[in-house]
Design a protein around this motif. Structure first.
Motif, mmCIF file in Angstrom:
data_model
loop_
_atom_site.group_PDB
_atom_site.id
_atom_site.type_symbol
_atom_site.label_atom_id
_atom_site.label_comp_id
_atom_site.label_asym_id
_atom_site.label_seq_id
_atom_site.Cartn_x
_atom_site.Cartn_y
_atom_site.Cartn_z
ATOM 1 N N TYR A 59 0.828 -1.214 0.000
ATOM 2 C CA TYR A 59 0.000 0.000 0.000
ATOM 3 C C TYR A 59 0.861 1.262 0.000
ATOM 4 O O TYR A 59 0.515 2.268 -0.636
ATOM 5 N N LEU A 69 -5.814 -1.983 -1.071
ATOM 6 C CA LEU A 69 -5.518 -2.496 0.272
ATOM 7 C C LEU A 69 -6.749 -3.216 0.839
ATOM 8 O O LEU A 69 -6.649 -4.308 1.405
ATOM 9 N N ASP A 85 -6.500 3.032 -1.673
ATOM 10 C CA ASP A 85 -7.258 2.420 -0.574
ATOM 11 C C ASP A 85 -7.996 1.162 -1.019
ATOM 12 O O ASP A 85 -8.031 0.155 -0.305
ATOM 13 N N LYS A 127 -0.587 3.247 -2.826
ATOM 14 C CA LYS A 127 -1.377 4.279 -2.142
ATOM 15 C C LYS A 127 -2.846 4.314 -2.591
ATOM 16 O O LYS A 127 -3.465 5.381 -2.635
#
Lengths: 276, 135
Positions: free
Chosen positions: A92, A101, A98, A96
């Motif tokens: 992550y 993840l 969301d 980056k």
């Protein structure tokens, strides 16, 4: 409020449980772990104000990989799950995103719970109720509830002592012992409990797969976590499931419940009242 | 790498790793008799714990063999965790070497429980007879 940021909160809880786990496991394979721990701590000191701390996650991954390489068959199952969660957060810090993840956490949770269901279903000893029957008659599950019934405690103790004595004899003599039921109808209870365990886990796995953020999904997951904790203090594993709940849940009150369960588990892990 | 492929890999790489570990555990469980409790297959609490397995060597105390012997602890530990022919041979060779005996008989037993008749007993998993000349 951090409860409103599940990714930040989940990451912090993961660092907390990893720290407790590291502290407990650090005695094994120390030679390798000393430099890794030193790098993790220096990294934390240098980047403590940054949200993204990849070096910490890389350090944690390496730490977990050392044990995996040297003691693969001796590690508890939650070591593997912790490693996969740490890996997900590490990746992550690269992408980056969301949604990626959350998909990692969702699929990981589905795989872990569903595999647990399959392992139970294919185990004759589990599905016949024999496993729970043995554990209950030795007072190895529902220990804290059984302690309210002194007669049952005495029977469980006597069963354990007789098993211990049997193991001191030559197994070729084909001796066997008849266990004393610590409660009436324990055989039927064990069988029903085995089926209930499988059904609850199956419902949780399917619910997380289909509706990972649904209110009812997390209610089922919470019931499963609390149910397992009542059966036995499998606190290390349950703390990880609670973190998955924090990541996936949309509801702030459910998230708070997960945090409370996590904190309870962490306290029991640190004090060694629960399993790490 | 195309963006959609990259996203797909990022989404499913870690879960796929988990599946690979499970597949390895199932392989070892079926071919090497690895306990369901270990190996990352999430089979804990589905059968009696492997610690209840018992190594029996007629005429020898296992406890005395284990005393102050790290290598013996490791080898016999693996035999309890994965009671198979390979680990039996390995344990046998080490015990013969340590005790200077000419021959050896090793058995591995596991507990058995039946909730219908409430009986607890032990079942033989495997056994071997070894002679020093076998090595």
């Amino acid at each position: 409020m951090r409860l409103k940021d599940p990714l930040l909160l989940g990451g912090q809880l993961l660092i907390l449980i990893s720290a407790a786990y590291i502290f407990i496991m650090a005695e094994q394979n120390r030679r390798w772990k000393v430099p890794i721990l030193f790098i993790i701590l220096i990294s934390w000191f240098l980047f403590r104000n940054r949200r993204n701390q990849p070096v910490i996650w890389i350090g944690l991954t390496v730490f977990l990989l050392v044990d995996l390489y040297l003691d693969y068959f001796w590690l508890a199952n939650h070591h593997f799950m912790l490693l996969f969660m740490v890996l997900s957060v590490l990746i992550y810090s690269y992408h980056k995103r969301d949604a990626i993840l959350l998909k990692n956490v969702q699929m990981l949770l589905v795989i872990v719970v569903m595999t647990s269901v399959i392992q139970k279903v294919v185990s004759r000893q589990f599905m016949s109720g024999d496993f729970y029957y043995y554990m209950l008659n030795r007072g190895a599950v529902f220990k804290h509830f059984i302690s309210f019934f002194p007669e049952s405690v005495a029977l469980a103790k006597s069963n354990s002592e007789r098993i211990f004595e049997l193991h001191a004899t030559d197994p070729n003599n084909a001796k066997r012992i008849e266990l004393n039921n610590i409660f009436p109808n324990l055989g039927q209870f064990s069988l029903i409990f085995a089926y209930v365990s499988v059904v609850i886990e199956f419902v949780v796995a399917i619910a997380i797969l289909v509706k990972p953020r649904g209110f009812w999904t997390h209610l089922f997951l919470l019931v499963m976590i609390l149910g397992i904790l009542c059966t036995r203090f499998e606190t290390g594993f349950m703390a990880l499931l609670a973190i998955c709940g924090v990541f996936l849940s949309n509801n702030i009150y459910l998230r708070l419940l997960y945090v409370l369960i996590f904190m309870g588990c962490l306290v029991l892990v640190i004090t060694k009242l629960g399993f790490h | 790498m195309a963006s959609t492929t990259k996203v797909f890999v990022l989404k499913y790489a870690v879960p796929c790793l988990a599946v690979i570990v499970i597949a390895i555990q199932v392989f070892f469980m079926n071919t090497r008799n690895l306990s369901k409790w270990k190996g990352g297959g999430y089979g804990m609490y589905t059968e009696l714990h492997y610690a209840s397995n018992q190594i029996y060597i007629p005429g020898l105390s296992v406890d005395s063999l284990l005393k102050n012997n790290r290598e013996m602890k490791d080898v016999l530990g693996y035999l309890i965790l994965m009671p198979n022919r390979h680990n039996l041979n390995k344990a046998g060779a080490l015990i013969l070497k340590t005790t200077h005996k000419d021959s050896l008989h090793i058995q591995v037993w596991k507990p058995s429980i039946n909730s219908r008749n409430r009986l607890y007993t032990r079942v033989l998993i495997d056994e071997i007879h070894l002679k020093k000349t076998d090595f």
